[in-house]
Design a protein around this motif. Structure first.
Motif, short mmCIF file in Angstrom:
data_model
loop_
_atom_site.label_atom_id
_atom_site.label_comp_id
_atom_site.label_asym_id
_atom_site.label_seq_id
_atom_site.Cartn_x
_atom_site.Cartn_y
_atom_site.Cartn_z
N PRO A 34 -8.92 -0.50 2.52
CA PRO A 34 -9.46 0.75 1.96
C PRO A 34 -9.08 2.01 2.73
CG PRO A 34 -11.12 -0.96 1.84
CD PRO A 34 -9.97 -1.54 2.62
N LYS A 35 -9.04 1.91 4.04
CA LYS A 35 -8.66 3.06 4.86
C LYS A 35 -7.21 3.45 4.59
CE LYS A 35 -7.88 4.36 9.69
NZ LYS A 35 -8.00 3.93 11.11
N GLU A 36 -6.32 2.51 4.57
CA GLU A 36 -4.89 2.79 4.37
C GLU A 36 -4.63 3.34 2.97
OE1 GLU A 36 -0.79 2.69 5.62
OE2 GLU A 36 -2.67 2.46 6.71
N VAL A 37 -5.28 2.75 1.96
CA VAL A 37 -5.08 3.21 0.58
C VAL A 37 -5.54 4.65 0.43
CG1 VAL A 37 -5.77 2.86 -1.81
CG2 VAL A 37 -5.21 0.89 -0.38
N LEU A 38 -6.71 4.99 1.01
CA LEU A 38 -7.22 6.35 0.90
C LEU A 38 -6.35 7.34 1.66
CD1 LEU A 38 -9.47 8.20 -0.12
CD2 LEU A 38 -10.73 7.71 1.99
N GLU A 39 -5.87 6.95 2.82
CA GLU A 39 -5.00 7.84 3.60
C GLU A 39 -3.71 8.17 2.85
OE1 GLU A 39 -4.32 5.99 7.34
OE2 GLU A 39 -6.09 6.88 8.30
N LYS A 40 -3.15 7.21 2.17
CA LYS A 40 -1.87 7.41 1.52
C LYS A 40 -1.99 8.09 0.16
CE LYS A 40 0.37 5.69 4.91
NZ LYS A 40 1.16 6.58 5.78
#
Length: 470
Positions: A34-40
């Motif tokens: 979830p963190k990576e998806v939101l950052e990108k």
């Protein structure tokens, strides 16, 4: 001299099949990605749209695998389908990529995630020593390998418990988020498209992170020979699991974003633990334990299913013959389990596996797409095969066309960096050379470069796993 074919027992029913699929999908991905998806993606609704589209892609792939699994009802999964459709060289390359990269790195990631969540509820306020985390991860991998080798039926019963524990953890997150939003605290969801990024490269990496969380929907196909009534239970398990996973993932991410907000999601390293501290009050101590159990269950399923792929490859002569042996007392592929355990322990050595995750996802996406295209190719190449389930051709074509569109040059630039390209090139050369030079196979001394003997019956293994002499 008499020969006796040794086979693994058919001990898996519909519930065990669903538990295997959910057990391996609900691993560490939903607590990491979830963190990576939101950052990108840069925005709330952008992130949720990625999770939804990844679920659609996984479902399209699962429909293709339902046909493959019932048409070629033999263990091995992608390896077996690529071998039947495109020949031994592509299957060989997939097998060695999977055994040396996909499987052990995923085992290492899950084991490290389990170790970090295991140490979290112990009340340790100091920084966790990476060495102690790796030691716990190593012990976990060894223990689960022993359990999987000792008794398959006992392992599947544990998977049922793990499956309900995982669903319970995610249901707690979803209920906590729904209660939070029911109280009118939806300020983080307002203007949900604000900050959306326009870089195609960022969105492609977001898709890879989402796909990593959905990975595992095809792993039941690795154990087709151990599934009771596979023509019925395999497609039912797939059809039940994928819509359930997609719905749970969407609601869980919505709860994360509603409670924590985009800023906290980007900054946290343990999103489920942070969520529990913000929304669950006195129950926050329970979440690290549930997450640890969920990841442990995913690791156990991954150890069990991936060993069958290694076993199938060795049976066809693409791996050392020793790995095609079965322990006659426990009826489990003990050499394959032990070999994968050793490689997984080696993968615990690096301090960071993030680049390896991205590299694995790119290559695994390619081979998964190749497996889905095998549906269309086998209809042309071998129309005489009995197909209890026939997927829609347009569905297969759509799934096959999605992967190339995500690996265009400008999208793959951040993924296919020079170190990854170098590793890919050397790995490819090594695999090709080994395919041409490996000497004996499990079929009785034939050179690997010799043409393989194909069985006319797709349900019958090509070679015996163990031969007993009187």
């Amino acid at each position: 001299m008499t020969e006796e074919r040794v086979k693994m027992r058919k001990e898996l029913g519909l519930l065990e099949g669903v538990a295997i699929i959910l057990g391996i999908i609900f691993g560490s991905g939903i607590f990491i990605s979830p963190k990576e998806v939101l950052e990108k993606t840069g925005s709330v609704w952008g992130a949720l749209s990625v999770w939804a589209l990844c679920g659609v892609l996984a479902t399209l792939g699962a429909l293709s695998y339902a046909e493959l699994g019932t048409t070629l009802a033999q263990s091995g999964g992608d390896y077996h389908y690529i071998n039947e459709a495109f020949g031994s060289l592509p299957a060989f390359l997939y097998l060695w990529d999977a055994i040396l990269i996909f499987v052990p790195s995923t085992n290492a990631i899950m084991a490290l995630t389990f170790a970090s969540n295991l140490l979290e509820p112990m009340g340790l306020r100091c920084t966790i020593d990476p060495l102690s985390q790796k030691l716990i991860a190593a012990v976990t991998i060894c223990l689960l390998t022993f359990i999987n080798a000792y008794d398959v039926k006992f392992t599947t019963r544990i998977q049922n418990v793990f499956m309900f524990t995982k669903i319970s953890a995610l249901v707690i997150i979803i209920v906590g988020g729904v209660v939070w939003m029911a109280q009118g605290r939806v300020e983080h969801l307002q203007d949900g498209w604000a900050g959306t990024k326009t870089s195609i490269s960022d969105w492609s990496v977001a898709f890879y992170s989402g796909i990593f969380s959905y990975s595992g929907w095809n792993y039941l196909n690795f154990m087709t020979e151990e599934l009771r009534d596979p023509f019925v239970n395999l497609p039912r398990a797939i059809y039940l699991s994928l819509p359930l996973v997609t719905g749970i993932y969407l609601l869980a991410n919505l709860s994360y974003l509603a409670v924590l907000g985009p800023a906290d999601v980007r900054s946290t390293q343990a999103i489920a633990v942070e969520f529990a501290g913000a929304a669950l009050g006195w129950m926050r101590w329970l979440m690290p334990t549930l997450v640890a159990v969920a990841v442990l269950g995913g690791l156990s399923v991954h150890v069990m299913t991936s060993s069958r792929m290694c076993f199938a490859g060795a049976r066809n002569g693409h791996m050392p013959e020793l790995l095609a042996h079965i322990n006659v007392r426990c009826m489990s592929p003990l050499p394959s389990l032990f070999f994968l355990m050793l490689v997984s322990l080696v993968m615990l050595i690096p301090n960071s596996l993030s680049s390896l995750i991205t590299y694995c996802t790119v290559v695994e996406t390619f081979f998964t797409t190749l497996s889905c295209s095998a549906v269309l190719w086998l209809r042309y190449k071998r129309p005489e095969l009995v197909r209890p389930i026939k997927a829609n051709s347009l569905t297969c074509a759509r799934r096959c066309s999605c992967a190339p569109s995500r690996i265009r040059r400008n999208e793959a630039a951040p993924v296919l960096s020079r170190p990854v390209l170098g590793a890919t090139f050397h790995h490819f050369v090594y695999a090709c050379c080994r395919h041409l030079l490996i000497s004996p196979t499990a079929s009785g001394g034939r050179l690997a470069s010799s043409p393989p003997t194909y069985s006319t019956d797709p349900l019958r293994p090509r070679t015996d796993s163990v031969v007993f002499e009187d």
